[in-house]
Design a protein around this motif. Sequence first.
Motif, mmCIF file in Angstrom:
data_model
loop_
_atom_site.group_PDB
_atom_site.id
_atom_site.type_symbol
_atom_site.label_atom_id
_atom_site.label_comp_id
_atom_site.label_asym_id
_atom_site.label_seq_id
_atom_site.Cartn_x
_atom_site.Cartn_y
_atom_site.Cartn_z
ATOM 1 N N CYS A 84 0.841 -1.212 0.000
ATOM 2 C CA CYS A 84 0.000 0.000 0.000
ATOM 3 C C CYS A 84 0.874 1.259 0.000
ATOM 4 N N LEU A 109 2.121 1.679 -3.448
ATOM 5 C CA LEU A 109 1.014 2.149 -4.287
ATOM 6 C C LEU A 109 0.810 3.653 -4.100
ATOM 7 N N LEU A 151 0.969 6.408 -6.993
ATOM 8 C CA LEU A 151 -0.211 7.226 -7.325
ATOM 9 C C LEU A 151 0.168 8.708 -7.376
ATOM 10 N N LEU A 209 -7.588 2.217 -9.838
ATOM 11 C CA LEU A 209 -6.323 1.550 -9.511
ATOM 12 C C LEU A 209 -6.538 0.454 -8.465
ATOM 13 N N THR A 238 -6.195 -3.665 -7.203
ATOM 14 C CA THR A 238 -4.992 -4.505 -7.119
ATOM 15 C C THR A 238 -4.657 -5.164 -8.456
ATOM 16 N N CYS A 276 -8.347 4.163 -4.253
ATOM 17 C CA CYS A 276 -7.344 3.184 -3.798
ATOM 18 C C CYS A 276 -7.633 2.703 -2.373
ATOM 19 N N TRP A 295 -7.953 -1.249 -1.911
ATOM 20 C CA TRP A 295 -6.810 -1.961 -1.323
ATOM 21 C C TRP A 295 -6.946 -2.257 0.169
#
Length: 321
Positions: free
Chosen positions: A118, A121, A125, A194, A196, A227, A231
């Motif tokens: 995460c 990510l 992002l 976005l 996984t 997200c 996530w």
Amino acid sequence: MAVYTEVSDAALADFLSAYAIGSLLSFKGIAEGVENSNFFLHTTQGSYILTLYEKRVREQDLPFFIGLMEHLSARGLACPQPVRDRAGQALGQLCGRPAAIVSFLEGVSVKTPGVEHCRALGRALAELHAAGRDFPMVRENNLSVSAWRPLFAQAEDQADSVEPGLAARTRSDLAVLEAHWPRNLPSGVIHADLFTDNVFFIGDALSGLIDFYFACTDAFAYDLAVCLNAWCFEADGTFHRDMAAGLIAGYEAVRPLESAEVAALPILCRGAALRFMLTRLVDWLNVPPGALVKPKDPREFDRRLTFHRQARDAWDYGRPR
Ligand SMILES: Nc1ncnc2c1ncn2[C@@H]1O[C@H](COP(=O)(O)OP(=O)(O)OP(=O)(O)O)[C@@H](O)[C@H]1O
Ligand SMILES: N[C@@H](CCO)C(=O)O
């Protein structure tokens, strides 16, 4: 399996003759995805993805998506790079559908992400938002708040057959979101989908982002809210605050949030959950006959909405005060 359009050998050979990517070694449909028809293409020059654009992708938006992937790749973001044919065109026609070939990205998506995924990510992002800042094209988010009521109208009569009480809950969410949806937050290019399955890792390192076909011009913090939904929750609605904290910290390590974005986070998360509940609900009730596709469960986002309705501030999503 998302293959809505079958491609014959003859049609493929004719399509590929316009490209200088070597000769075909193998070609096969891809099991994942629900939106477009995707195929692996292996040639003497390398690996590619062939996409035939279906249903929700509007043809007039394709230059935005293709242009964006070219723009982001040129700025070093790991995303698919469109391949132009000998005439310099990145978009063609195959079996009556608009079609494009893009570069194949190495890596695999994670099914059960952890805190470090995460955090990575979040960084990616924010890097995407930064890389998109000088992209000159604009595409309105056609799945934002003004689209939700018309989407719901397509499913309202049958919503309670999917989950008891869903219609009433959705009517009340819509009223709240329409009345309080934030405007004028910092905006630019966002990915807007976005999940996984659209983020690849090699080992623990994030290796690429794919599927830019919902990308649009909207609030950066809305992308973060997408997200957080995608996530940081289990299918049963359990929220992982530590993962959300990692995601937000990763994002803010690159681009700190402004106070208006922090304040808007709960409503943005609630809106993002409603957006995915609604598109899933409509798809769940309308599987095209004969399509090789497994629709996604709208109830997973109905459960997330239970969390969002009671969230008070960004702290509830793991951001330090
Ligand atoms: N550039 C790429 N490199 C490697 N694999 C890719 C690439 N593009 C797509 N894929 C593979 O194809 C699958 C489906 O692609 P994609 O997510 O774009 O489809 P979609 O139908 O738009 O899906 P979604 O349901 O996520 O909107 C991915 O999960 C991935 O396995
Ligand atoms: N990522 C979406 C599907 C594509 O919009 C979902 O999980 O509902």
